[in-house]
Enzyme design. Structure first.
Site: not given
Ligand SMILES: N[C@@H](CC=O)C(=O)O
Length: 361
Positions: A14, A118, A158, A244, A251
């Site tokens: 992946g 987690r 992340c 997104r 990010h």
């Molecule tokens: N869940 C996160 C993963 C991190 O890169 C995302 O969807 O961005």
């Protein structure tokens, strides 16, 4: 270190697995000895298995390309040739939880990129600069699992890696409330623009499960060990919106924060500039020299310009200013597949090795 530690990558085909491959190809302490993936890839060479999905910048590293992919479910066989594994699988939470536990019970430390464990109370969720003291829970986890060298350590999502480090350095001022909006790259969903054309010229205001993770995970990271569990801190209360956006990697977070005792602007900047964590003290191979870089320019950090700061392992911050509703606001950026995923995993493994939790068999 007498010899390099042999590492397996479970879920090696992946996008995060591919990042592990590129980061480990020339690693000074670790060498890739096994790659495991789904039954579909098992038996192929790594080069064959990723032929139609390799999305890293350079080619597949030659030696790793020749490794024969094993079935991730054949735990004993994978564990035979490795000292520890990284795990980044695409399975349900229950399946992932069970698989990681099988590796740990087979006496193989697991450094996981997955979310399944987690919130297991005796599994540390680590940002090596922030909560290295949580490693002390590992002997208690081993006792529960009935093992001597196996355990599971996880890295957090992340999305939190951009805003938790700068807030961490201000903990002495008692952050009470945080409002954060994250602008997340498409690689976080394991995608490129080629396989997600809907993201070109588009913004999607929903990422499943992301806001809950962004609000809850920092509380465990700032938690403390009580008995045989890590207990979450109660403050700050975090409200997150995760969006997104059409960028490949990186990010970005826009953060507002209120404190119990409001610091001066210069106190904040001093704390960010002066911070040195355990990885910097130990000079771990993947540690950024400067964990946080602050930009005075009003149009920085920018995703494309700044995500690769210090090997993609440093955090860039800018636009610190007073907030009319909270005390301060600022913008922070991290590379989601480096610091936020595989790079964070590798740094965690380096810390575990340096502190004696991972060793040669
Ligand atoms: N869940 C996160 C993963 C991190 O890169 C995302 O969807 O961005």
């Amino acid at each position: 270190m007498e010899r390099k530690l042999r590492v397996g990558i479970v879920g090696g085909t992946g996008m995060v697995g591919q990042r592990f491959v590129t980061l480990l190809a020339e690693h000074p302490w670790f060498e890739v000895a096994a790659i495991a993936a789904s039954e579909r890839s098992a038996g192929k060479t790594y080069l064959e298995a990723v032929a139609d999905r390799w999305s890293m910048a350079g080619p597949v590293p030659e030696a790793i390309g020749k490794i024969r992919v094993q079935n991730a479910a054949a735990v004993e066989a994978v564990c035979e040739g490795v000292d520890f594994v990284f795990c980044a699988v695409d399975m349900s939470k229950d399946e992932t939880r069970a698989l990681e536990e099988r590796y740990a019970r087979a006496e193989t430390p697991v450094v996981s990129n997955n979310s399944a464990h987690r919130f297991t109370p005796d599994v540390p969720m680590l940002v090596p600069e922030i909560n290295p003291e949580h490693l002390a829970i590992i002997p208690l986890q081993r006792a529960r699992l009935g093992v001597k060298r196996g355990f599971i350590a996880v890295k957090p999502n992340c999305s939190i890696q951009s805003y938790v480090p700068p807030l961490h350095m201000l903990r002495e001022f008692g952050p009470t409330r945080v409002n954060v909006c994250t602008y997340q790259a498409i690689s976080g969903a394991g995608k490129t623009f080629k396989d997600w054309p809907e993201m070109i010229d588009n913004v999607i205001p929903f990422i499943k499960g992301e806001e809950e993770k962004s609000e809850q995970e920092p509380l465990k990271i700032w938690g403390r060990i009580e008995g045989n569990a890590i207990v979450n801190t109660a403050e700050p209360v975090i409200s997150a919106q995760c969006i997104r956006v059409p960028v490949a990697d990186g990010h970005l977070a826009a953060v507002s924060v209120a404190f119990a005792r409001k610091p001066g602007r210069s106190e904040i900047l001093e704390r960010w500039a002066a911070f040195k964590g355990r990885p910097q003290e130990l000079k771990l191979p993947s540690a950024p020299e400067q964990f946080i870089k602050y930009f005075e320019e009003e149009n920085r950090p920018q995703t494309k310009l700044d995500r690769d700061f210090d090997k993609g392992m440093g955090i860039t911050v800018g636009r610190l200013r007073e907030d009319p509703l909270f005390d301060y606001k600022f913008v922070a950026l991290s590379h989601n597949t480096l610091r936020g995923a595989a790079g964070g995993g590798v740094l965690t493994a380096e810390l575990l090795a340096a502190e004696g939790y991972i060793a040669a068999k």
